[in-house]
Scaffold this active site. Sequence first.
Site, PDB file in Angstrom:
ATOM      1  N   CYS A 110      53.673  41.167  32.251  1.00 41.45           N
ATOM      2  CA  CYS A 110      55.211  41.634  33.065  1.00 41.45           C
ATOM      3  C   CYS A 110      54.736  41.898  34.429  1.00 41.45           C
ATOM      4  O   CYS A 110      55.869  42.186  35.419  1.00 41.45           O
ATOM      5  CB  CYS A 110      56.161  42.382  32.459  1.00 41.45           C
ATOM      6  SG  CYS A 110      55.560  44.016  32.484  1.00 41.45           S
ATOM      7  N   TYR A 137      59.209  49.142  34.079  1.00 38.40           N
ATOM      8  CA  TYR A 137      58.060  49.153  33.344  1.00 38.40           C
ATOM      9  C   TYR A 137      56.784  48.429  33.926  1.00 38.40           C
ATOM     10  O   TYR A 137      55.820  48.987  33.985  1.00 38.40           O
ATOM     11  CB  TYR A 137      58.286  48.475  31.919  1.00 38.40           C
ATOM     12  CG  TYR A 137      57.120  48.188  30.881  1.00 38.40           C
ATOM     13  CD1 TYR A 137      56.445  47.062  30.779  1.00 38.40           C
ATOM     14  CD2 TYR A 137      56.819  49.405  30.004  1.00 38.40           C
ATOM     15  CE1 TYR A 137      55.535  46.961  30.029  1.00 38.40           C
ATOM     16  CE2 TYR A 137      55.811  49.092  29.410  1.00 38.40           C
ATOM     17  CZ  TYR A 137      55.074  47.817  29.164  1.00 38.40           C
ATOM     18  OH  TYR A 137      53.952  47.811  28.439  1.00 38.40           O
ATOM     19  N   LYS A 141      53.296  50.101  34.938  1.00 40.44           N
ATOM     20  CA  LYS A 141      52.067  49.554  34.565  1.00 40.44           C
ATOM     21  C   LYS A 141      51.144  49.125  35.963  1.00 40.44           C
ATOM     22  O   LYS A 141      49.798  49.435  35.788  1.00 40.44           O
ATOM     23  CB  LYS A 141      52.260  48.232  33.671  1.00 40.44           C
ATOM     24  CG  LYS A 141      52.747  48.594  32.445  1.00 40.44           C
ATOM     25  CD  LYS A 141      51.586  49.661  31.568  1.00 40.44           C
ATOM     26  CE  LYS A 141      52.216  49.824  30.239  1.00 40.44           C
ATOM     27  NZ  LYS A 141      51.157  50.599  29.635  1.00 40.44           N
ATOM     28  N   HIS A 180      60.579  43.080  20.645  1.00 46.82           N
ATOM     29  CA  HIS A 180      59.880  41.830  21.061  1.00 46.82           C
ATOM     30  C   HIS A 180      60.608  40.622  20.336  1.00 46.82           C
ATOM     31  O   HIS A 180      60.954  40.615  19.246  1.00 46.82           O
ATOM     32  CB  HIS A 180      58.645  41.654  21.356  1.00 46.82           C
ATOM     33  CG  HIS A 180      58.181  42.689  22.451  1.00 46.82           C
ATOM     34  ND1 HIS A 180      57.491  43.830  22.101  1.00 46.82           N
ATOM     35  CD2 HIS A 180      58.099  42.649  23.848  1.00 46.82           C
ATOM     36  CE1 HIS A 180      57.095  44.589  22.952  1.00 46.82           C
ATOM     37  NE2 HIS A 180      57.602  43.840  24.106  1.00 46.82           N
TER      38      HIS A 180
END
Length: 310
Positions: A110, A137, A141, A180
């Site tokens: 992502c 998020y 990352k 998920h």
Amino acid sequence: MNKQEKIFVAGHRGMVGSAIVRKLEAEGFHNLVFRTSAQLDLRRQADVEAFFQEEKPDYVFLAAAKVGGILANNTYRADFIYDNLLIESNIIHSAYLVGVKKLMFLGSSCIYPKMAPQPLLEDYLLTGVLEPTNEPYAIAKIAGIKLCDAYRDQYGCNFISVMPTNLYGPNDNYNLETSHVLPALIRKFHESKKQNLPEVVMWGTGKPQREFLHVDDLADACFFLMETYNEPGLVNIGTGEDIPIVELAYLVKEVVGYSGKITHDLSKPDGTPRKLMNVNKLKTAGWQAKIGLEEGVRMVYQGLKNEPWW
Ligand code: GFB
């Protein structure tokens, strides 16, 4: 890595961390060190530094993170950026302080721009705006990747970054609000079959496409890269194939043996239309995925009999 050296697997109880532990043990590495989140809150800098001073690991797999599906990412936006920034900063800095030989940071697909060309090349990082539902998020990352490269530039640390695609496998999260898509669909179809319900409600249009890698394949790739890859930048880890979510739903329906209808809750977000990884960098290095999606889903489904909702 040699078998006497000490390896810290951060996040050892999670789906990724536990798969890495299985792989290390299968390869004969038993000098492993772990801490549960109750024993060590990785968000607390002083506690993490004390742990590293005490244990002085030679290698670190940084698989600890706050993770979740599209709804969790979009709901707990502050937690996803705060927790992940603290966890990665504390571990990467402490690894530098005690002279860890090599650290692997695990990111996610992502991190790439929402509308980047497909399949995603590692070079597409930071070339466009991110998918809004998981931007916090993704920013955390991306910061992890940049931390590893900055510590390599300034201190010569051999810290590498790998970017897995969507994952599934043992020890996945089956909470329908935070999970998920694949574990959610497996649970939904199973419960509807068991309760003889007429339909399963999936989120969104089902049009987005996703790539799914079994976590045992991921662990195999992580072991391979920890042994062979020593460069800055990032390495995509995936299968190189994706599937529309609606087709995934019909695959799970068939595996579970559910005969009812599939309907769509269009109030839920679709997220990024596609995030297929270009896996040529890893393939050229000598690794490719082995577990096919249908085979993997069947394996996972067979292993769920102890889940409280089974
Ligand atoms: O797996 P998922 O939650 O995350 O959603 P992302 C993938 C697609 O599946 C979306 C659809 O289009 C969802 O609308 N979907 C259909 C469902 N039914 C369901 C369901 O019951 N539950 C869920 N969760 N989805 C995540 C990022 O994005 O990918 C994370 O938010 C991380 O940060 C992860 O990067 C790998 O694939 O859209």
